[in-house]
Scaffold this active site. Sequence first.
Site, PDB file in Angstrom:
ATOM      1  N   ARG A  32       4.534  -3.446   4.685  1.00  0.00           N
ATOM      2  CA  ARG A  32       5.573  -4.844   4.275  1.00  0.00           C
ATOM      3  C   ARG A  32       6.933  -4.472   3.707  1.00  0.00           C
ATOM      4  O   ARG A  32       6.839  -3.263   4.480  1.00  0.00           O
ATOM      5  CB  ARG A  32       4.463  -5.178   2.990  1.00  0.00           C
ATOM      6  N   HIS A  39       9.623  -2.455  -8.482  1.00  0.00           N
ATOM      7  CA  HIS A  39       9.130  -1.143  -9.685  1.00  0.00           C
ATOM      8  C   HIS A  39       8.581  -1.804 -11.153  1.00  0.00           C
ATOM      9  O   HIS A  39       9.129  -1.766 -12.381  1.00  0.00           O
ATOM     10  CB  HIS A  39      10.190  -0.574 -10.231  1.00  0.00           C
ATOM     11  N   GLY A 129       9.744   3.142   3.747  1.00  0.00           N
ATOM     12  CA  GLY A 129       9.900   2.349   2.135  1.00  0.00           C
ATOM     13  C   GLY A 129       9.149   1.325   2.887  1.00  0.00           C
ATOM     14  O   GLY A 129       8.576   0.203   2.399  1.00  0.00           O
ATOM     15  N   SER A 131       5.584   0.462   3.801  1.00  0.00           N
ATOM     16  CA  SER A 131       3.917   0.363   3.276  1.00  0.00           C
ATOM     17  C   SER A 131       3.176   1.288   4.523  1.00  0.00           C
ATOM     18  O   SER A 131       2.460   0.947   4.648  1.00  0.00           O
ATOM     19  CB  SER A 131       3.500  -0.305   3.042  1.00  0.00           C
ATOM     20  N   ASP A 177       1.372  -2.643  -2.426  1.00  0.00           N
ATOM     21  CA  ASP A 177       1.865  -2.780  -1.347  1.00  0.00           C
ATOM     22  C   ASP A 177      -0.052  -2.733  -0.734  1.00  0.00           C
ATOM     23  O   ASP A 177       0.052  -3.190   0.847  1.00  0.00           O
ATOM     24  CB  ASP A 177       2.121  -0.837  -0.997  1.00  0.00           C
ATOM     25  N   TYR A 227       9.724   8.624  -9.158  1.00  0.00           N
ATOM     26  CA  TYR A 227       8.741   7.599  -9.521  1.00  0.00           C
ATOM     27  C   TYR A 227       7.815   7.693 -10.325  1.00  0.00           C
ATOM     28  O   TYR A 227       7.355   6.597 -11.029  1.00  0.00           O
ATOM     29  CB  TYR A 227       7.790   7.470  -7.634  1.00  0.00           C
TER      30      TYR A 227
HETATM   31  C1  GLA Z   1       6.092   1.875  -3.914  1.00  0.00           C
HETATM   32  C2  GLA Z   1       4.774   2.252  -4.203  1.00  0.00           C
HETATM   33  C3  GLA Z   1       4.660   0.639  -5.138  1.00  0.00           C
HETATM   34  C4  GLA Z   1       6.097   0.028  -5.616  1.00  0.00           C
HETATM   35  C5  GLA Z   1       7.460  -0.080  -5.149  1.00  0.00           C
HETATM   36  C6  GLA Z   1       8.374  -0.139  -6.561  1.00  0.00           C
HETATM   37  O1  GLA Z   1       6.304   1.168  -2.840  1.00  0.00           O
HETATM   38  O2  GLA Z   1       3.771   1.698  -3.527  1.00  0.00           O
HETATM   39  O3  GLA Z   1       3.523   0.022  -5.521  1.00  0.00           O
HETATM   40  O4  GLA Z   1       5.598   0.311  -7.077  1.00  0.00           O
HETATM   41  O5  GLA Z   1       6.869   1.324  -4.934  1.00  0.00           O
HETATM   42  O6  GLA Z   1       8.225  -2.325  -5.934  1.00  0.00           O
END
Ligand code: GLA
Length: 390
Positions: A32, A39, A129, A131, A177, A227
């Site tokens: 995705r 966040h 990033g 997913s 995600d 994170y």
């Molecule tokens: C990662 C996490 C998500 C989300 C993003 C930030 O991708 O897996 O759940 O928190 O960071 O938006």
Amino acid sequence: MTYLQKLAADTALEFAKIYGRPPRWIVAAPGRVNVIGEHTDYNDGFVLPMAIERYAVMAADKSAGEKIQIRDVAAGVEPALVDLSAPVTPGLPKWANYPRGVIAGCLDRGLNPGGLDVLLHSTVPLDGGLSSSASLEVCTATLLEAATGKKMNPVEKALLCQKAEHEFAGVPCGIMDQFISVMGRQNSLLLLDCRSRETQLVPMNDASVQLLIANTNVRHELANGEYASRRAQCEAAAKILGVASLRDATAEMLESAKGKMDEVVFRRARHVIGEIERTLHAAEGVRASNWETVGQLMYASHASLRDDYEVSCKELDAIVEISGAIGVKGGIYGCRMTGGGFGGCTVALVKTENVEAITKQIAADYKKKTKIDAAIFVSRPAAGAMVIKA
Ligand code: GLA
């Protein structure tokens, strides 16, 4: 043949080469890109992601015994063996903890497929990033549904996959995600209320625009620890404000509590509160095909992630700056970092007619600034997880 059909056909051929028979099932789950709402998911806020045309695909067939064997098409990836006759726990190889966690969750719900031979082929870039881990989890869950003939409801399925990531990979991610990988729809963004878990499709049919994804090809080591610390800072802010989560806070509430909190915690909360608002506005903008507004919100999101939330990095900032310089005249409405941050990808809203020129320009300017080659592609909003062969 679509991209996915070709990927599925290639994976079936590879399966036959490795296991000596054709696969009985083929399933896929997409990666995705989050258009806006970063966040915010673990703060009960809104997110606006879409599934992309990059997938984790699994081809599989029954095998004798009670083991699930998972091989990867890529050479040099250690195969994983999951023994269903013993409790499934995290282990080695590390990459297999995503499928392991999902298998454990499925077994708890009575989805026991028995022995399987599985071949995994993923085209979701690793550590970008986008997913790749959620797509692997959702792909595994989809395979177990197909192989057992039992279907979970989509929310239950996404939460099971999130739990696998928490407990087997040790990443305290939110729900975005896995939800989008399960629930994505072609030609639509997904507006997800992370509190109620209600979803709304936001149609994006206008062929004159595309989302352009640029991978910085860097991933800074601090990502996971940072994170978790952002999550803790948000919880601290909510506590000081006396609300269950930052979803319930307003900019005014935050301003009047400024003296009661650490300056860093204040900025973290300011990002989240602003980002939730921007996400709702952007969804309206997409519905109205108001691309200039959506683009401005994307730039504002990036600035807030860079300055207040401090999850960007110089490579991401470089692509956003290059995009800003190209501007609406050159076909870019807006650009921002996407995903957790500290590397990975940017997402830009661009005019279809300018895609080629923009791709060249970003690649050249980024290389000049950083000496790194970016990987750039466009995607239309894609469909979520599916069974291709049953
Ligand atoms: C990662 C996490 C998500 C989300 C993003 C930030 O991708 O897996 O759940 O928190 O960071 O938006």
